[in-house]
Design a protein around this motif. Structure first.
Motif, PDB file in Angstrom:
ATOM      1  N   UNK A  21       0.822  -1.205   0.000  1.00 45.85           N
ATOM      2  CA  UNK A  21       0.000   0.000   0.000  1.00 45.85           C
ATOM      3  C   UNK A  21       0.860   1.262   0.000  1.00 45.85           C
ATOM      4  N   UNK A  22       1.936   1.218   0.782  1.00 45.07           N
ATOM      5  CA  UNK A  22       2.838   2.374   0.847  1.00 45.07           C
ATOM      6  C   UNK A  22       3.507   2.622  -0.507  1.00 45.07           C
ATOM      7  N   UNK A  23       3.835   1.547  -1.225  1.00 48.63           N
ATOM      8  CA  UNK A  23       4.433   1.692  -2.556  1.00 48.63           C
ATOM      9  C   UNK A  23       3.413   2.239  -3.541  1.00 48.63           C
ATOM     10  N   UNK A  24       2.158   1.721  -3.435  1.00 53.34           N
ATOM     11  CA  UNK A  24       1.112   2.148  -4.355  1.00 53.34           C
ATOM     12  C   UNK A  24       0.794   3.641  -4.219  1.00 53.34           C
ATOM     13  N   UNK A  25       0.792   4.135  -3.006  1.00 51.16           N
ATOM     14  CA  UNK A  25       0.412   5.539  -2.811  1.00 51.16           C
ATOM     15  C   UNK A  25       1.604   6.484  -2.859  1.00 51.16           C
ATOM     16  N   UNK A  26       2.790   5.943  -3.157  1.00 47.83           N
ATOM     17  CA  UNK A  26       3.941   6.807  -3.351  1.00 47.83           C
ATOM     18  C   UNK A  26       4.702   7.159  -2.097  1.00 47.83           C
ATOM     19  N   UNK A  27       4.341   6.551  -0.953  1.00 43.01           N
ATOM     20  CA  UNK A  27       5.096   6.819   0.268  1.00 43.01           C
ATOM     21  C   UNK A  27       6.478   6.187   0.197  1.00 43.01           C
ATOM     22  N   UNK A  28       6.588   5.070  -0.517  1.00 39.68           N
ATOM     23  CA  UNK A  28       7.878   4.445  -0.793  1.00 39.68           C
ATOM     24  C   UNK A  28       8.122   4.548  -2.290  1.00 39.68           C
ATOM     25  N   UNK A  29       9.124   5.297  -2.680  1.00 40.76           N
ATOM     26  CA  UNK A  29       9.384   5.558  -4.083  1.00 40.76           C
ATOM     27  C   UNK A  29      10.280   4.491  -4.690  1.00 40.76           C
ATOM     28  N   UNK A  30      10.253   4.316  -6.008  1.00 44.64           N
ATOM     29  CA  UNK A  30      11.145   3.362  -6.662  1.00 44.64           C
ATOM     30  C   UNK A  30      12.600   3.620  -6.280  1.00 44.64           C
ATOM     31  N   UNK A  31      13.293   2.555  -5.949  1.00 42.89           N
ATOM     32  CA  UNK A  31      14.686   2.666  -5.555  1.00 42.89           C
ATOM     33  C   UNK A  31      14.908   2.847  -4.065  1.00 42.89           C
ATOM     34  N   UNK A  32      13.809   3.083  -3.293  1.00 41.20           N
ATOM     35  CA  UNK A  32      13.960   3.267  -1.850  1.00 41.20           C
ATOM     36  C   UNK A  32      14.451   1.971  -1.205  1.00 41.20           C
ATOM     37  N   UNK A  33      15.387   2.104  -0.283  1.00 42.82           N
ATOM     38  CA  UNK A  33      15.932   0.934   0.398  1.00 42.82           C
ATOM     39  C   UNK A  33      15.160   0.692   1.686  1.00 42.82           C
ATOM     40  N   UNK A  34      14.728  -0.571   1.892  1.00 46.39           N
ATOM     41  CA  UNK A  34      14.018  -0.924   3.119  1.00 46.39           C
ATOM     42  C   UNK A  34      15.018  -1.149   4.242  1.00 46.39           C
ATOM     43  N   UNK A  35      14.616  -0.898   5.478  1.00 50.70           N
ATOM     44  CA  UNK A  35      15.494  -1.222   6.605  1.00 50.70           C
ATOM     45  C   UNK A  35      15.810  -2.717   6.611  1.00 50.70           C
ATOM     46  N   UNK A  36      16.919  -3.093   7.203  1.00 52.42           N
ATOM     47  CA  UNK A  36      17.260  -4.498   7.321  1.00 52.42           C
ATOM     48  C   UNK A  36      16.235  -5.255   8.148  1.00 52.42           C
ATOM     49  N   UNK A  37      16.224  -6.572   8.004  1.00 50.77           N
ATOM     50  CA  UNK A  37      15.209  -7.377   8.691  1.00 50.77           C
ATOM     51  C   UNK A  37      15.335  -7.273  10.208  1.00 50.77           C
ATOM     52  N   UNK A  38      16.553  -7.185  10.729  1.00 51.30           N
ATOM     53  CA  UNK A  38      16.708  -7.036  12.181  1.00 51.30           C
ATOM     54  C   UNK A  38      16.127  -5.704  12.646  1.00 51.30           C
ATOM     55  N   UNK A  39      16.437  -4.646  11.890  1.00 57.02           N
ATOM     56  CA  UNK A  39      15.945  -3.329  12.267  1.00 57.02           C
ATOM     57  C   UNK A  39      14.425  -3.260  12.155  1.00 57.02           C
ATOM     58  N   UNK A  40      13.858  -3.858  11.121  1.00 57.61           N
ATOM     59  CA  UNK A  40      12.407  -3.888  10.968  1.00 57.61           C
ATOM     60  C   UNK A  40      11.747  -4.647  12.111  1.00 57.61           C
ATOM     61  N   UNK A  41      12.368  -5.757  12.501  1.00 56.42           N
ATOM     62  CA  UNK A  41      11.807  -6.541  13.605  1.00 56.42           C
ATOM     63  C   UNK A  41      11.803  -5.717  14.892  1.00 56.42           C
ATOM     64  N   UNK A  95      -1.562  11.500  -0.356  1.00 53.56           N
ATOM     65  CA  UNK A  95      -1.403  12.954  -0.320  1.00 53.56           C
ATOM     66  C   UNK A  95      -2.306  13.565  -1.380  1.00 53.56           C
ATOM     67  N   UNK A  96      -3.077  14.588  -1.045  1.00 54.28           N
ATOM     68  CA  UNK A  96      -4.048  15.145  -2.002  1.00 54.28           C
ATOM     69  C   UNK A  96      -3.380  15.757  -3.226  1.00 54.28           C
ATOM     70  N   UNK A  97      -4.039  15.597  -4.375  1.00 53.29           N
ATOM     71  CA  UNK A  97      -3.548  16.200  -5.607  1.00 53.29           C
ATOM     72  C   UNK A  97      -3.894  17.680  -5.682  1.00 53.29           C
ATOM     73  N   UNK A  98      -4.989  18.077  -5.051  1.00 53.51           N
ATOM     74  CA  UNK A  98      -5.437  19.456  -5.108  1.00 53.51           C
ATOM     75  C   UNK A  98      -5.764  19.962  -3.718  1.00 53.51           C
ATOM     76  N   UNK A  99      -5.725  21.270  -3.562  1.00 59.51           N
ATOM     77  CA  UNK A  99      -6.060  21.873  -2.274  1.00 59.51           C
ATOM     78  C   UNK A  99      -7.560  21.782  -2.025  1.00 59.51           C
ATOM     79  N   UNK A 100      -7.920  21.866  -0.768  1.00 62.66           N
ATOM     80  CA  UNK A 100      -9.331  21.915  -0.389  1.00 62.66           C
ATOM     81  C   UNK A 100      -9.848  23.327  -0.291  1.00 62.66           C
ATOM     82  N   UNK A 101      -9.068  24.295  -0.704  1.00 60.11           N
ATOM     83  CA  UNK A 101      -9.456  25.702  -0.622  1.00 60.11           C
ATOM     84  C   UNK A 101      -9.136  26.383  -1.948  1.00 60.11           C
TER      85      UNK A 101
END
Length: 479
Positions: A21-41, A95-101
């Motif tokens: 989901x984070x990849x789909x919505x752009x929170x994780x961009x192509x090429x982003x490195x994930x934390x190591x498995x120990x750090x994630x745990x 993240x919204x594409x347009x402002x609400x105002x």
């Protein structure tokens, strides 16, 4: 980013789905490195084996690439999915594409894209950054930073600009332009456009009348319109703007400001004659309008000594003088200056403080030292020889390839040639055809109406081989 529900689906699936989901919505961009498995745990407070299983699931589905002994990275070619993986309570916001105002949208400030990758390009007269003295500038910049005293330039200081730089700049402008000024007459800016903007912000009110040439710099016009000023034009001939037309306008309407580029009028490159300069200063005193003098291409004059700026003969304080080193060195350095009486510089510095606290004092110190050592002056002499040769080649090629199809005058200075076409021609269509053949001609260089078919073609940024190739493409497109 990841919330784990102990009563929900298997934890490893929760983790992998929320990463997707984070990849789909752009929170994780192509090429982003994930934390190591120990750090994630540790972060998620789960067993490392659970994290390893989630990472393997992401790898199997094609969302990440695992590089042994390097890490896991988000792929730049994710799987195509019609719907979002996580419904309901696991959804996180996009993240919204347009402002609400609502807010005002200005068409005045829109500028077309002026660069196409990997193509030749005609500019409006930009310099060739390949000949800029970047090695000398880099050494001067490092020298400033490496001194113990260099730290003072990184602290807040006077908003008018670096004092040493303004001292050297005042001497330089006195020697080259006859400006009898002191450092307190100088406000440093981020290029000429910032100088025009600052002066317009302080000196113009909505409804004020600004006079420009019948053909003039579109950037200045945009700034004046953004300030809600009214714009009137006066004719421009081979000797610059028409003084009789300006006098007639002043007699009929209250003029607040005249904006001009007298040394090389933009875009036609003509020089305002000495006689008209004297008349113009007298008109400004008589009718009380401000002269905003843009020092356009002053450093590049090929055939004779250039006429001094209007500001050098201004005894009544009617001229605000704007210049920069963007052409002399490189446009991206954004080092400019505004010259005016001290009371105006002091007031303008208050506005400058709001939008740019003080500028780059380290760079200004480096430029000041280069001026004191004569490095900039030596570079300008070298560049002048190069640009003179390019101008001559450019004009010869225009004559050879286009003959009687257009008229032009070899400019006495500057980095562009004004060309007027005799035959009926669609300039926009010609620029489109040129683009298809690898030559980009920005729309801002095209001047066409029922009375005029003209182009402003910059030669400064092109070397000899590029000049011949660019004009050959334009010739094929035109024909």
């Amino acid at each position: 980013m990841i919330r784990i529900e102990r009563t929900g689906p298997p934890v490893y699936l929760q983790i992998s789905r929320q990463f997707i989901n984070a990849i789909q919505r752009g929170a994780l961009l192509p090429g982003a490195k994930l934390p190591g498995t120990r750090r994630l745990a540790e972060l998620l407070k789960v067993h490392r084996k659970t994290v390893i299983t989630a990472v393997n699931e992401l790898d199997a589905q094609g969302w990440i690439i695992v590089k042994p002994n390097v890490g896991a990275f988000v792929t730049d070619k994710p799987p195509v999915m019609k719907t979002n993986t996580l419904p309901g309570e696991y959804q996180t916001f996009r993240y919204p594409k347009e402002t609400g105002f609502p807010f005002p949208v200005s068409s005045l400030l829109e500028r077309p894209v002026t660069r196409v990758a990997k193509t030749l390009e005609f500019t409006d007269g930009q310099p060739d950054i390949r000949i800029a003295p970047l090695d000398k500038l880099g050494k001067a910049y490092r020298r400033v930073l490496n001194r113990k005293s260099g730290q003072q330039h990184l602290a807040y200081s006077r908003v008018e600009g670096n004092w040493y730089y303004r001292q050297q700049l005042a001497a330089y402008l006195n020697n080259t332009r006859g400006l009898p000024i002191r450092p307190d007459n100088i406000l440093t800016t981020r290029g000429t456009q910032m100088g025009i903007f600052l002066a317009s912000t302080l000196l113009l009110q909505p409804g004020n009348l600004v006079v420009v040439g019948s053909t003039s710099h579109y950037v200045g016009n945009m700034i004046f319109q953004q300030m809600r000023a009214k714009i009137a034009t006066v004719p421009v001939d081979e000797n610059g703007i028409s003084i009789p037309a300006l006098r007639t306008l002043c007699e009929k309407r209250k003029v607040r400001m005249l904006y001009l580029t007298p040394h090389h009028h933009y875009p036609t490159t003509v020089t305002l004659s000495a006689e008209r300069r004297i008349e113009l200063l007298q008109l400004a005193q008589t009718f009380g309008f401000i002269i905003l003098e843009d020092d356009h291409d002053y450093d590049f004059h090929y055939d004779s000594s250039p006429l001094l700026p209007l500001a050098s003969a201004d005894t009544a304080g009617m001229v605000v003088y704007i210049g920069s080193f963007c052409k002399a060195l490189a446009p991206g350095l954004r080092q400019g200056y505004l010259v005016a009486p001290e009371n105006l510089v002091g007031e303008l510095s208050k506005i400058r403080r709001i939008i740019d606290r003080q500028g780059d004092h380290v760079m200004e110190q480096a430029l000041g030292e280069m001026l004191a050592e004569g490095e900039i002056q030596r570079h300008l002499k070298k560049a002048l020889r190069i640009y003179r040769a390019r101008r001559d080649l450019f004009c010869n090629e225009l004559e050879r390839q286009f003959g009687r199809n257009l008229t032009f005058t070899a400019p006495p200075g500057g980095l562009a040639v004004w060309t007027e076409w005799k035959e009926p021609i669609n300039l926009l269509r010609s620029s489109q055809l040129s683009a298809e053949m690898g030559l980009h001609i920005p729309q801002t260089l095209l001047f066409q109406n029922e009375h005029l078919r003209a182009m402003r073609l910059g030669f400064g940024s092109l070397d000899e081989e590029e000049i011949i190739k660019a004009l050959s493409i334009l010739s094929r497109a035109v024909h």
